[in-house]
Enzyme design. Structure first.
Site, mmCIF file in Angstrom:
data_model
loop_
_atom_site.group_PDB
_atom_site.id
_atom_site.type_symbol
_atom_site.label_atom_id
_atom_site.label_comp_id
_atom_site.label_asym_id
_atom_site.label_seq_id
_atom_site.Cartn_x
_atom_site.Cartn_y
_atom_site.Cartn_z
ATOM 1 N N HIS A 126 82.916 44.763 16.372
ATOM 2 C CA HIS A 126 84.041 44.738 14.975
ATOM 3 C C HIS A 126 83.544 46.188 14.345
ATOM 4 O O HIS A 126 84.592 46.748 13.918
ATOM 5 C CB HIS A 126 83.257 43.681 14.218
ATOM 6 C CG HIS A 126 83.410 42.312 14.851
ATOM 7 N ND1 HIS A 126 82.574 41.613 15.246
ATOM 8 C CD2 HIS A 126 84.741 41.526 15.104
ATOM 9 C CE1 HIS A 126 83.161 40.321 15.350
ATOM 10 N NE2 HIS A 126 84.212 40.300 15.453
ATOM 11 N N GLN B 83 93.834 28.312 15.511
ATOM 12 C CA GLN B 83 93.597 28.776 16.624
ATOM 13 C C GLN B 83 92.567 27.856 17.493
ATOM 14 O O GLN B 83 92.451 28.629 18.615
ATOM 15 C CB GLN B 83 93.404 30.371 16.673
ATOM 16 C CG GLN B 83 92.194 30.854 16.177
ATOM 17 C CD GLN B 83 92.187 32.404 16.036
ATOM 18 O OE1 GLN B 83 92.590 32.802 15.018
ATOM 19 N NE2 GLN B 83 91.471 33.024 17.008
ATOM 20 N N ASP C 173 89.651 40.792 23.925
ATOM 21 C CA ASP C 173 90.711 39.918 23.963
ATOM 22 C C ASP C 173 91.903 40.663 24.358
ATOM 23 O O ASP C 173 92.962 40.794 23.487
ATOM 24 C CB ASP C 173 90.814 39.348 22.500
ATOM 25 C CG ASP C 173 89.483 38.733 22.278
ATOM 26 O OD1 ASP C 173 88.981 37.799 22.993
ATOM 27 O OD2 ASP C 173 88.841 39.092 21.282
ATOM 28 N N SER D 6 80.234 39.778 21.672
ATOM 29 C CA SER D 6 81.143 38.525 21.127
ATOM 30 C C SER D 6 80.385 37.794 20.280
ATOM 31 O O SER D 6 79.118 37.626 20.441
ATOM 32 C CB SER D 6 81.700 37.744 22.655
ATOM 33 O OG SER D 6 81.936 36.706 21.944
HETATM 34 O O1 PAF Z 1 90.037 38.257 17.622
HETATM 35 C C1 PAF Z 1 89.782 37.313 16.560
HETATM 36 O O2 PAF Z 1 88.801 37.571 15.948
HETATM 37 C C2 PAF Z 1 90.966 36.574 15.838
HETATM 38 O O3 PAF Z 1 91.759 35.944 16.849
HETATM 39 C C3 PAF Z 1 91.838 37.153 14.917
HETATM 40 C C4 PAF Z 1 92.698 38.358 15.416
HETATM 41 C C5 PAF Z 1 91.016 37.670 13.838
HETATM 42 C C6 PAF Z 1 92.727 36.140 14.426
HETATM 43 O O4 PAF Z 1 92.167 35.054 13.813
#
Ligand code: PAF
Length: 283
Positions: free
Chosen positions: A37, A61, A152, A187
């Site tokens: 990140h 999600q 991703d 991850s």
């Molecule tokens: O990749 C992620 O962490 C999530 O899918 C995102 C893009 C922040 C959407 O919730």
């Protein structure tokens, strides 16, 4: 670093920056930040004057309720890391403000040709949830550019397609996957692995490298390569979900003439569901 929780406070700051002619880059996350990140934040800093990061664990999600409840929430440590990284603004909305009428009542975004392959096939409704929250966040932040990790990769393509199809005025930029020394892609889910499993998990990357080597040497029997890779993963204790070789640009199954292809893997190891991908250029 400013920390804002409401859309109103976010908009106020964004319009201040706009008034001063500053550009804005956005990195949406679900928190539990790691070096992957932070590399997105760094990339964002190279692309615009101000960087906004959001942390929101998006229930829409998650197709598995236990996965959602177990998802690591580490806001304090995340905030410290973002301050250290000189992020300008952290947006941490709560669920009520994002889905005030509940998730069933929420208008949703469906991006075609994604739920029939790879993670779309294995996580029902997942990508509708991703597209919906990303569109909402893009509308809230109004950034010039937004950065997403290539780890991703299907998500990255889905978001690019949504932005094109819906004529959004934001540029979507992909950033390379960050890996541990043994090749394991970083991850948040890696923390479900024991030390021993983390060690073994590097085999995902080694398996993809070995497929690339065979492809480069002219082996075009894609389905055999994938089956062999699954056997190899099972031998190391993984439960493979899929191993696929697909076209880089539209994620269709690769055929022997394709040049820009990508290997995709999803496999369970212990408590963790791990995904990874690797590009291969046969031109
Ligand atoms: O990749 C992620 O962490 C999530 O899918 C995102 C893009 C922040 C959407 O919730």
């Amino acid at each position: 670093m400013q920390i804002v929780k409401t859309a109103r406070a976010l908009r106020k700051q964004i319009s201040q920056w706009r008034l001063h002619g500053l550009t804005i880059a956005f990195v949406p996350t679900m928190g539990n930040l790691h070096a992957g990140h932070l590399s997105l934040v760094k990339k964002a800093q190279q692309l615009a004057d101000k960087v906004v990061v959001s942390i929101f664990v998006n229930p829409l999600q998650f197709n598995d309720q236990s996965d959602l409840s177990a998802y690591p929430r580490t806001l304090k440590a995340d905030t410290e890391q973002l301050i250290e990284s000189q992020c300008d603004l952290l947006f941490t909305p709560n669920q009520q403000s994002i889905y005030p009428e509940g998730m069933d009542a929420q208008t949703k975004v469906f991006v075609p040709n994604m739920d029939d392959k790879l993670c779309g096939l294995h996580r029902q409704g997942h990508f509708d949830g991703v597209a919906t929250i990303v569109l909402k966040l893009l509308n809230l932040v109004q950034a010039d550019v937004a950065v997403f990790g290539e780890k991703d990769y299907q998500q990255l393509l889905l978001i690019k397609k949504m932005v094109t199809d819906l004529n959004l005025a934001v540029e979507i930029v992909g950033a390379p996957t960050c890996r541990e020394p043994n090749g394991l892609a970083m991850s948040s889910r890696n923390q479900y692995l024991t030390d021993q499993q983390s060690h073994v998990a590097g085999e995902l990357y080694t398996t993809m490298l070995s497929i690339v080597e065979q492809l480069v040497n002219g082996n075009k029997d894609f389905s055999l390569l994938c089956e062999q890779a699954k056997d190899r993963l099972m031998h190391f204790g993984f439960q493979p979900e899929y191993v696929d070789i697909r076209r880089d640009d539209d994620l269709e199954l690769a055929i022997s003439d394709d040049k820009e292809i990508r290997i995709f893997i999803a496999a369970r190891l212990g408590q963790a569901r791990l995904i990874d991908n690797l590009a291969c250029n046969l031109a």
